[in-house]
Motif scaffolding. Sequence first.
Motif, PDB file in Angstrom:
ATOM      1  N   LYS A 186      -4.141 -24.337  -0.819  1.00  0.00           N
ATOM      2  CA  LYS A 186      -4.189 -25.948  -0.707  1.00  0.00           C
ATOM      3  C   LYS A 186      -3.048 -26.017   0.640  1.00  0.00           C
ATOM      4  N   ARG A 187      -1.884 -25.365   0.576  1.00  0.00           N
ATOM      5  CA  ARG A 187      -0.764 -25.516   1.576  1.00  0.00           C
ATOM      6  C   ARG A 187      -1.236 -25.300   2.785  1.00  0.00           C
ATOM      7  N   LEU A 188      -2.389 -24.310   3.079  1.00  0.00           N
ATOM      8  CA  LEU A 188      -3.001 -23.963   4.346  1.00  0.00           C
ATOM      9  C   LEU A 188      -3.923 -25.060   4.799  1.00  0.00           C
ATOM     10  N   LEU A 189      -4.570 -25.740   4.022  1.00  0.00           N
ATOM     11  CA  LEU A 189      -5.902 -26.695   4.433  1.00  0.00           C
ATOM     12  C   LEU A 189      -4.969 -28.055   4.686  1.00  0.00           C
ATOM     13  N   LYS A 190      -4.806 -28.342   6.075  1.00  0.00           N
ATOM     14  CA  LYS A 190      -3.906 -29.451   6.321  1.00  0.00           C
ATOM     15  C   LYS A 190      -4.816 -30.754   6.437  1.00  0.00           C
ATOM     16  N   ASN A 191      -6.016 -30.878   6.564  1.00  0.00           N
ATOM     17  CA  ASN A 191      -6.899 -31.832   6.376  1.00  0.00           C
ATOM     18  C   ASN A 191      -8.039 -31.981   5.905  1.00  0.00           C
ATOM     19  N   GLN A 192      -8.747 -33.233   5.499  1.00  0.00           N
ATOM     20  CA  GLN A 192     -10.122 -33.044   4.766  1.00  0.00           C
ATOM     21  C   GLN A 192     -10.940 -32.295   5.322  1.00  0.00           C
ATOM     22  N   ARG A 193     -11.029 -32.178   6.776  1.00  0.00           N
ATOM     23  CA  ARG A 193     -12.282 -31.149   7.273  1.00  0.00           C
ATOM     24  C   ARG A 193     -12.061 -30.005   6.898  1.00  0.00           C
ATOM     25  N   GLN A 194     -10.769 -29.479   6.778  1.00  0.00           N
ATOM     26  CA  GLN A 194     -10.472 -27.960   6.441  1.00  0.00           C
ATOM     27  C   GLN A 194     -10.988 -27.663   4.998  1.00  0.00           C
ATOM     28  N   GLN A 195     -10.484 -28.823   4.017  1.00  0.00           N
ATOM     29  CA  GLN A 195     -10.698 -28.662   2.840  1.00  0.00           C
ATOM     30  C   GLN A 195     -12.106 -28.563   2.680  1.00  0.00           C
ATOM     31  N   LYS A 196     -12.826 -29.434   3.171  1.00  0.00           N
ATOM     32  CA  LYS A 196     -14.311 -29.527   3.003  1.00  0.00           C
ATOM     33  C   LYS A 196     -14.869 -28.173   3.532  1.00  0.00           C
ATOM     34  N   ILE A 197     -14.551 -27.784   4.516  1.00  0.00           N
ATOM     35  CA  ILE A 197     -15.032 -26.227   5.010  1.00  0.00           C
ATOM     36  C   ILE A 197     -14.931 -25.281   3.922  1.00  0.00           C
ATOM     37  N   PHE A 198     -13.537 -25.256   3.121  1.00  0.00           N
ATOM     38  CA  PHE A 198     -13.282 -24.290   2.021  1.00  0.00           C
ATOM     39  C   PHE A 198     -14.337 -24.545   0.897  1.00  0.00           C
ATOM     40  N   ASN A 199     -14.433 -25.883   0.429  1.00  0.00           N
ATOM     41  CA  ASN A 199     -15.263 -26.230  -0.468  1.00  0.00           C
ATOM     42  C   ASN A 199     -16.711 -25.698  -0.402  1.00  0.00           C
ATOM     43  N   VAL A 200     -17.104 -25.899   0.636  1.00  0.00           N
ATOM     44  CA  VAL A 200     -18.531 -25.558   1.046  1.00  0.00           C
ATOM     45  C   VAL A 200     -18.459 -23.940   1.110  1.00  0.00           C
ATOM     46  N   THR A 201     -17.450 -23.393   1.504  1.00  0.00           N
ATOM     47  CA  THR A 201     -17.605 -21.809   1.516  1.00  0.00           C
ATOM     48  C   THR A 201     -17.462 -21.450  -0.086  1.00  0.00           C
ATOM     49  N   MET A 202     -16.745 -21.997  -0.828  1.00  0.00           N
ATOM     50  CA  MET A 202     -16.438 -21.463  -2.223  1.00  0.00           C
ATOM     51  C   MET A 202     -17.973 -21.745  -2.727  1.00  0.00           C
ATOM     52  N   ALA A 203     -18.800 -22.859  -2.621  1.00  0.00           N
ATOM     53  CA  ALA A 203     -19.936 -22.940  -3.098  1.00  0.00           C
ATOM     54  C   ALA A 203     -21.035 -21.959  -2.589  1.00  0.00           C
ATOM     55  N   LEU A 204     -20.919 -21.703  -1.370  1.00  0.00           N
ATOM     56  CA  LEU A 204     -21.762 -20.581  -1.011  1.00  0.00           C
ATOM     57  C   LEU A 204     -21.521 -19.143  -1.830  1.00  0.00           C
ATOM     58  N   LEU A 205     -20.176 -18.920  -1.918  1.00  0.00           N
ATOM     59  CA  LEU A 205     -19.868 -17.835  -2.649  1.00  0.00           C
ATOM     60  C   LEU A 205     -20.349 -17.688  -4.168  1.00  0.00           C
ATOM     61  N   LEU A 206     -20.193 -19.008  -4.847  1.00  0.00           N
ATOM     62  CA  LEU A 206     -20.658 -18.997  -5.977  1.00  0.00           C
ATOM     63  C   LEU A 206     -22.327 -18.855  -6.193  1.00  0.00           C
ATOM     64  N   VAL A 207     -22.858 -19.261  -5.239  1.00  0.00           N
ATOM     65  CA  VAL A 207     -24.597 -19.153  -5.168  1.00  0.00           C
ATOM     66  C   VAL A 207     -24.850 -17.644  -4.953  1.00  0.00           C
ATOM     67  N   LEU A 208     -24.018 -16.999  -3.986  1.00  0.00           N
ATOM     68  CA  LEU A 208     -24.242 -15.694  -3.700  1.00  0.00           C
ATOM     69  C   LEU A 208     -23.702 -14.710  -5.005  1.00  0.00           C
ATOM     70  N   SER A 209     -22.828 -15.175  -5.759  1.00  0.00           N
ATOM     71  CA  SER A 209     -22.476 -14.442  -7.055  1.00  0.00           C
ATOM     72  C   SER A 209     -23.471 -14.354  -8.150  1.00  0.00           C
ATOM     73  N   ILE A 210     -24.402 -15.624  -7.909  1.00  0.00           N
ATOM     74  CA  ILE A 210     -25.303 -15.328  -8.931  1.00  0.00           C
ATOM     75  C   ILE A 210     -26.846 -15.115  -8.552  1.00  0.00           C
ATOM     76  N   LEU A 211     -26.942 -14.467  -7.177  1.00  0.00           N
ATOM     77  CA  LEU A 211     -28.357 -14.001  -6.498  1.00  0.00           C
ATOM     78  C   LEU A 211     -28.750 -12.745  -7.379  1.00  0.00           C
TER      79      LEU A 211
END
Length: 197
Positions: free
Chosen positions: A167-192
């Motif tokens: 969170k300290r590295l994510l400086k703005n909403q755009r970076q946080q959004k990119i992180f959240n989408v990445t985590m969502a994709l990793l979650l989907v990949l973990s269940i494939l």
Amino acid sequence: MELILTIALFAFSSGITPGPNNIMLMSSGVNFGVKRSLPHLSGICIGFPTMVLAIGLGLSAVFQTYPLLHSIIKYVGISYMLYLAWLIANSSAKMNGKDTAAPLSFLQAAAFQWVNPKAWIMGIGAVATFTTMSQALTPQVFTIALVFFFIAVPSAFVWLGFGVALKRLLKNQRQQKIFNVTMALLLVLSILPMIRP
């Protein structure tokens, strides 16, 4: 004592590696911080050992008798994890200066264990591997569940801590959004792997 160390090593290696719980905990750390994520963390740490108890004390026999029930739980779990991935991708702790999202509650995180394919594999694997029919089953199952609890707590805090540090590295909403989408994709990949028959 040697058996407890072996169970602890199994619990650590399966609990510290990436999986749905850890990905969601890290995302919660980024989006909500430690304090608001504690119910989520507690739900995992108590929910999984409870599930191990249920598996060890007879639920696996129910699934052998009614394999369709196992399939139903599996596909409900996959659907629920896809829904959680969507929530993660679209979450943000703050939008327009107001809280718009909430982390998983204790009950949601505990209930999630019952639809988490990795949790089922770990639970069934632990009970099958670390119990023997030459001794009373109940104390063995309680030992396994207790070891998993004591290993789950620090493992879960590691992933939550990763999220808080990120969170300290994510400086703005755009970076946080990119992180959240990445985590969502990793979650989907973990269940494939679980989707394959």
